[in-house]
Design an enzyme around this catalytic site. Sequence first.
Site, PDB file in Angstrom:
ATOM      1  N   GLY A  46      29.570   7.402  42.351  1.00  0.00           N
ATOM      2  CA  GLY A  46      29.200   8.153  43.545  1.00  0.00           C
ATOM      3  C   GLY A  46      28.628   7.228  44.595  1.00  0.00           C
ATOM      4  O   GLY A  46      28.123   6.142  44.271  1.00  0.00           O
ATOM      5  N   GLN A  51      24.021   4.685  52.048  1.00  0.00           N
ATOM      6  CA  GLN A  51      24.129   3.443  51.265  1.00  0.00           C
ATOM      7  C   GLN A  51      25.006   2.408  51.958  1.00  0.00           C
ATOM      8  O   GLN A  51      24.957   1.233  51.613  1.00  0.00           O
ATOM      9  CB  GLN A  51      24.686   3.738  49.864  1.00  0.00           C
ATOM     10  CG  GLN A  51      23.715   4.542  49.000  1.00  0.00           C
ATOM     11  CD  GLN A  51      24.259   4.731  47.607  1.00  0.00           C
ATOM     12  OE1 GLN A  51      25.001   5.678  47.353  1.00  0.00           O
ATOM     13  NE2 GLN A  51      23.937   3.821  46.701  1.00  0.00           N
ATOM     14  N   CYS A  90      22.178   3.043  40.171  1.00  0.00           N
ATOM     15  CA  CYS A  90      22.528   3.240  41.585  1.00  0.00           C
ATOM     16  C   CYS A  90      23.032   1.918  42.146  1.00  0.00           C
ATOM     17  O   CYS A  90      22.444   0.868  41.873  1.00  0.00           O
ATOM     18  CB  CYS A  90      21.283   3.701  42.338  1.00  0.00           C
ATOM     19  SG  CYS A  90      21.543   3.948  44.099  1.00  0.00           S
ATOM     20  N   LEU A  91      24.100   1.969  42.943  1.00  0.00           N
ATOM     21  CA  LEU A  91      24.647   0.738  43.516  1.00  0.00           C
ATOM     22  C   LEU A  91      23.657   0.073  44.469  1.00  0.00           C
ATOM     23  O   LEU A  91      23.775  -1.121  44.741  1.00  0.00           O
ATOM     24  CB  LEU A  91      25.967   1.035  44.249  1.00  0.00           C
ATOM     25  CG  LEU A  91      27.118   1.533  43.355  1.00  0.00           C
ATOM     26  CD1 LEU A  91      28.363   1.792  44.186  1.00  0.00           C
ATOM     27  CD2 LEU A  91      27.418   0.558  42.223  1.00  0.00           C
ATOM     28  N   HIS A 132      21.955  13.210  42.305  1.00  0.00           N
ATOM     29  CA  HIS A 132      21.568  11.851  42.707  1.00  0.00           C
ATOM     30  C   HIS A 132      22.021  11.567  44.144  1.00  0.00           C
ATOM     31  O   HIS A 132      21.241  11.059  44.963  1.00  0.00           O
ATOM     32  CB  HIS A 132      22.203  10.861  41.712  1.00  0.00           C
ATOM     33  CG  HIS A 132      22.007   9.417  42.047  1.00  0.00           C
ATOM     34  ND1 HIS A 132      21.291   8.556  41.241  1.00  0.00           N
ATOM     35  CD2 HIS A 132      22.450   8.663  43.091  1.00  0.00           C
ATOM     36  CE1 HIS A 132      21.290   7.354  41.793  1.00  0.00           C
ATOM     37  NE2 HIS A 132      21.995   7.383  42.901  1.00  0.00           N
ATOM     38  N   GLU A 133      23.286  11.909  44.447  1.00  0.00           N
ATOM     39  CA  GLU A 133      23.833  11.596  45.782  1.00  0.00           C
ATOM     40  C   GLU A 133      23.192  12.472  46.861  1.00  0.00           C
ATOM     41  O   GLU A 133      22.926  11.987  47.968  1.00  0.00           O
ATOM     42  CB  GLU A 133      25.357  11.750  45.795  1.00  0.00           C
ATOM     43  CG  GLU A 133      26.114  10.867  44.802  1.00  0.00           C
ATOM     44  CD  GLU A 133      25.762   9.399  44.868  1.00  0.00           C
ATOM     45  OE1 GLU A 133      25.356   8.922  45.952  1.00  0.00           O
ATOM     46  OE2 GLU A 133      25.863   8.720  43.838  1.00  0.00           O
ATOM     47  N   HIS A 136      20.039  11.025  48.005  1.00  0.00           N
ATOM     48  CA  HIS A 136      20.208   9.925  48.971  1.00  0.00           C
ATOM     49  C   HIS A 136      20.197  10.452  50.406  1.00  0.00           C
ATOM     50  O   HIS A 136      19.696   9.782  51.312  1.00  0.00           O
ATOM     51  CB  HIS A 136      21.546   9.209  48.751  1.00  0.00           C
ATOM     52  CG  HIS A 136      21.499   8.107  47.731  1.00  0.00           C
ATOM     53  ND1 HIS A 136      20.691   7.007  47.874  1.00  0.00           N
ATOM     54  CD2 HIS A 136      22.188   7.912  46.574  1.00  0.00           C
ATOM     55  CE1 HIS A 136      20.878   6.187  46.835  1.00  0.00           C
ATOM     56  NE2 HIS A 136      21.779   6.715  46.031  1.00  0.00           N
TER      57      HIS A 136
END
Length: 162
Positions: A46, A51, A90-91, A132-133, A136
């Site tokens: 995701g 991000q 997470c990226l 999670h997304e 963000h």
Amino acid sequence: MAIREVRKIGDPCLEKVCKEVKAVSPRTNELIDDMFDTMYESCGVGLAAPQVGILKRIVVIDVEDDHGPIVLINPVITKRDGEQTGYEGCLSVPGKSGIVTRAENVTVEAFDRNMEKFTLDAEGLLARCIQHECDHLDGVLYTTKVEGDLLDNSQLEEMYED
Ligand code: NI
């Protein structure tokens, strides 16, 4: 289509509340394509627009299940049920993982690339990823929700080797 730079923890873009999308322009479509490229390149499941430095309420997800690639524009989680506790990464926080408790099932309302509204019911990993997304988009990183320590993925691999 292009790979964009993923912002890392500490970048102010990751702490902002993102703005609603009013219309999907050609630039928005390009952004979404780039977000998928960037996510796949990093083997993520995701990615949220902040991000890559764009403060808009756009999320892309692909947990490699029957749903395939998912675009969520202006997503709102309307229902949460049950509980799941597990590792999350997470990226924007490379090489780290931590335990987070999330709802097991969620219902999310969002718009697709044609700005048509749809509803998605999700469970397990997909539900975790959606939560999670969506966090963000409100400037919330999973690191603020981790139970116990944030672990290096190398430590995690050692634990799983036993
Ligand atoms: Ni993330």
